[in-house]
Design a protein around this motif. Structure first.
Motif, short mmCIF file in Angstrom:
data_model
loop_
_atom_site.label_atom_id
_atom_site.label_comp_id
_atom_site.label_asym_id
_atom_site.label_seq_id
_atom_site.Cartn_x
_atom_site.Cartn_y
_atom_site.Cartn_z
N LEU A 14 -0.46 -68.67 -20.75
CA LEU A 14 0.04 -69.34 -19.55
C LEU A 14 1.12 -70.33 -19.93
CD1 LEU A 14 -3.31 -70.10 -17.66
CD2 LEU A 14 -1.85 -68.07 -17.49
N TYR A 15 2.25 -70.27 -19.21
CA TYR A 15 3.36 -71.19 -19.42
C TYR A 15 3.62 -71.97 -18.13
CZ TYR A 15 4.49 -68.18 -23.45
OH TYR A 15 4.45 -67.47 -24.63
N GLU A 16 4.22 -73.14 -18.29
CA GLU A 16 4.65 -73.89 -17.11
C GLU A 16 5.62 -73.04 -16.30
OE1 GLU A 16 6.29 -77.68 -18.03
OE2 GLU A 16 4.35 -78.60 -18.49
N GLY A 17 5.48 -73.08 -14.98
CA GLY A 17 6.34 -72.29 -14.11
C GLY A 17 7.65 -72.98 -13.80
N PRO A 18 8.55 -72.28 -13.15
CA PRO A 18 9.87 -72.83 -12.84
C PRO A 18 9.85 -73.89 -11.74
CG PRO A 18 9.64 -70.66 -11.87
CD PRO A 18 8.43 -70.87 -12.74
N GLU A 19 8.81 -73.89 -10.92
CA GLU A 19 8.68 -74.85 -9.84
C GLU A 19 7.34 -75.55 -9.95
OE1 GLU A 19 11.07 -75.50 -7.82
OE2 GLU A 19 12.41 -73.82 -8.33
N PRO A 20 7.25 -76.80 -9.46
CA PRO A 20 5.96 -77.50 -9.48
C PRO A 20 4.89 -76.66 -8.77
CG PRO A 20 7.72 -79.01 -8.87
CD PRO A 20 8.33 -77.64 -8.90
N GLY A 21 3.70 -76.63 -9.35
CA GLY A 21 2.61 -75.88 -8.75
C GLY A 21 2.60 -74.41 -9.08
N THR A 22 3.49 -73.98 -10.00
CA THR A 22 3.53 -72.57 -10.40
C THR A 22 3.29 -72.44 -11.90
OG1 THR A 22 5.93 -72.51 -10.82
CG2 THR A 22 5.16 -72.03 -8.57
N ILE A 23 2.85 -71.25 -12.30
CA ILE A 23 2.58 -70.93 -13.70
C ILE A 23 3.10 -69.51 -13.96
CG2 ILE A 23 0.73 -70.36 -15.35
CD1 ILE A 23 -0.92 -72.60 -14.16
N VAL A 24 3.61 -69.29 -15.17
CA VAL A 24 3.98 -67.95 -15.60
C VAL A 24 2.84 -67.41 -16.47
CG1 VAL A 24 5.57 -66.54 -16.95
CG2 VAL A 24 6.46 -68.37 -15.49
N GLN A 25 2.29 -66.28 -16.05
CA GLN A 25 1.18 -65.65 -16.77
C GLN A 25 1.70 -64.44 -17.54
OE1 GLN A 25 -3.27 -65.23 -15.50
NE2 GLN A 25 -2.19 -63.59 -14.45
N TYR A 26 1.54 -64.49 -18.88
CA TYR A 26 2.02 -63.44 -19.77
C TYR A 26 0.83 -62.62 -20.27
CZ TYR A 26 4.06 -61.34 -24.00
OH TYR A 26 4.48 -60.46 -24.98
N ILE B 74 2.42 -67.09 -10.79
CA ILE B 74 1.18 -67.33 -10.07
C ILE B 74 1.12 -68.78 -9.61
CG2 ILE B 74 -0.09 -65.54 -11.30
CD1 ILE B 74 -1.33 -67.75 -13.04
N ARG B 75 0.27 -69.03 -8.64
CA ARG B 75 0.08 -70.37 -8.13
C ARG B 75 -0.89 -71.12 -9.04
NH1 ARG B 75 -1.45 -72.05 -1.87
NH2 ARG B 75 -1.27 -74.31 -2.18
N GLN B 76 -0.55 -72.35 -9.36
CA GLN B 76 -1.43 -73.17 -10.18
C GLN B 76 -2.69 -73.52 -9.39
OE1 GLN B 76 0.36 -76.79 -11.56
NE2 GLN B 76 -1.12 -77.06 -13.20
N ALA B 77 -3.83 -73.42 -10.04
CA ALA B 77 -5.09 -73.69 -9.38
C ALA B 77 -6.03 -74.40 -10.36
CB ALA B 77 -5.73 -72.40 -8.88
N GLU B 78 -6.95 -75.15 -9.80
CA GLU B 78 -8.00 -75.81 -10.59
C GLU B 78 -9.14 -74.81 -10.71
OE1 GLU B 78 -11.33 -78.98 -9.39
OE2 GLU B 78 -9.29 -79.77 -9.21
N ILE B 79 -9.31 -74.24 -11.91
CA ILE B 79 -10.26 -73.15 -12.09
C ILE B 79 -11.70 -73.68 -12.05
CG2 ILE B 79 -11.06 -71.33 -13.63
CD1 ILE B 79 -8.33 -70.80 -12.37
N VAL B 80 -12.51 -73.07 -11.22
CA VAL B 80 -13.95 -73.35 -11.20
C VAL B 80 -14.54 -72.76 -12.47
CG1 VAL B 80 -16.11 -72.94 -9.98
CG2 VAL B 80 -13.99 -73.29 -8.68
#
Length: 253
Positions: free
Chosen positions: A15-27, A81-87
């Motif tokens: 997982l990398y920081e995404g281009p916009e706040p609240g986003t993540i790049v999943q590889y 993907i959207r950043q989320a607080e994983i349960v």
């Protein structure tokens, strides 16, 4: 190319920081591991297939009103993907007896269960992701009562969707694992499907022959995993039926 900030690296994804706040790049990586056997391998192209398959399932869920973290696929191996607080739970939905469930309860594999059974595992690889009850979840504050009701509802809706999609292409969905995350819109919180949905997280058998088309084949023959995932992708139309199977794996000592 600008250097990206890595957030997390697991067995199958980075997982990398995404281009916009609240986003993540999943590889999606080609690495494959079996926690139970300790076996590891690099299977060329597996990450590409899992990226496409997870996109297929997440897009389908979004289209029927089941919210997921998926925004869009970026390239062959990455999706936004959207950043989320994983349960901190792995939710397993079982339609047929198989794997650890069969061993734990002494039930023959492939027996259809009277109804889908939803199990919860504490998400901790070092502990082997142990099975836990709703009492554990409440006592340790991993999820509240409303969360658990929402998780159960989401899990069964995913099961209905996945079972139907697989049955249409001659595949039996024995069980699968999902994760959920919390997202916030102002003061409002809701749960969404997170992580991935792919043959890595499902148990899939051909309805006619019983052939395994999931990660279970890796434990006895790493090479068969390439063919199994390719077959699932072909049937679902994720890759052309004329495509050649992925290359055989490189084992890691």
């Amino acid at each position: 190319m600008a250097r990206r900030t890595k957030i997390y690296e697991g067995n199958a994804k980075i997982l990398y920081e995404g281009p916009e706040p609240g986003t993540i790049v999943q590889y999606f990586k080609d690495d494959t591991a079996s926690i139970g056997s300790g076996k590891q391998a690099v299977i060329e192209g597996k990450g590409v297939l899992n990226n496409r398959l997870s996109e297929f399932f997440m897009t389908g869920l979004n289209s029927i009103g089941v919210p997921t973290h998926f925004i869009k696929r970026l390239n062959m191996r990455e999706q936004l993907i959207r950043q989320a607080e994983i349960v901190p739970l792995e939710i397993v939905v079982r339609n047929y007896a198989a794997g650890s469930f069969s061993k734990r309860l002494g039930i023959e594999e492939s027996m259809q269960l009277p109804r889908p059974i939803v199990e919860y595992h504490y998400k901790n690889n070092e502990l082997g992701n142990p099975l836990v009850t709703e009492e554990h979840i409440a006592a340790f504050g991993w999820a509240g009562q409303q969360d658990m009701e929402d998780i159960l509802s989401l899990s069964l809706r995913v099961n209905d969707f996945m079972s139907g999609v697989m049955m249409a292409v001659g595949i039996r969905l024995l069980d699968f694992k999902i994760e959920v995350g919390r997202v916030y819109d102002g003061d409002f919180q809701r749960l969404i499907i997170a992580d991935e949905i792919s043959p890595d997280s499902c148990r899939l058998w051909d309805m006619e022959t019983g052939q395994k088309l999931d990660k279970d084949v890796f434990r006895r023959d790493p090479g068969a995993l390439a063919d199994a995932y390719t077959e699932v992708a072909r049937r679902l139309g994720v890759m052309p039926k004329t495509s050649t199977p992925m290359m055989k794996p490189t084992l890691i000592n």
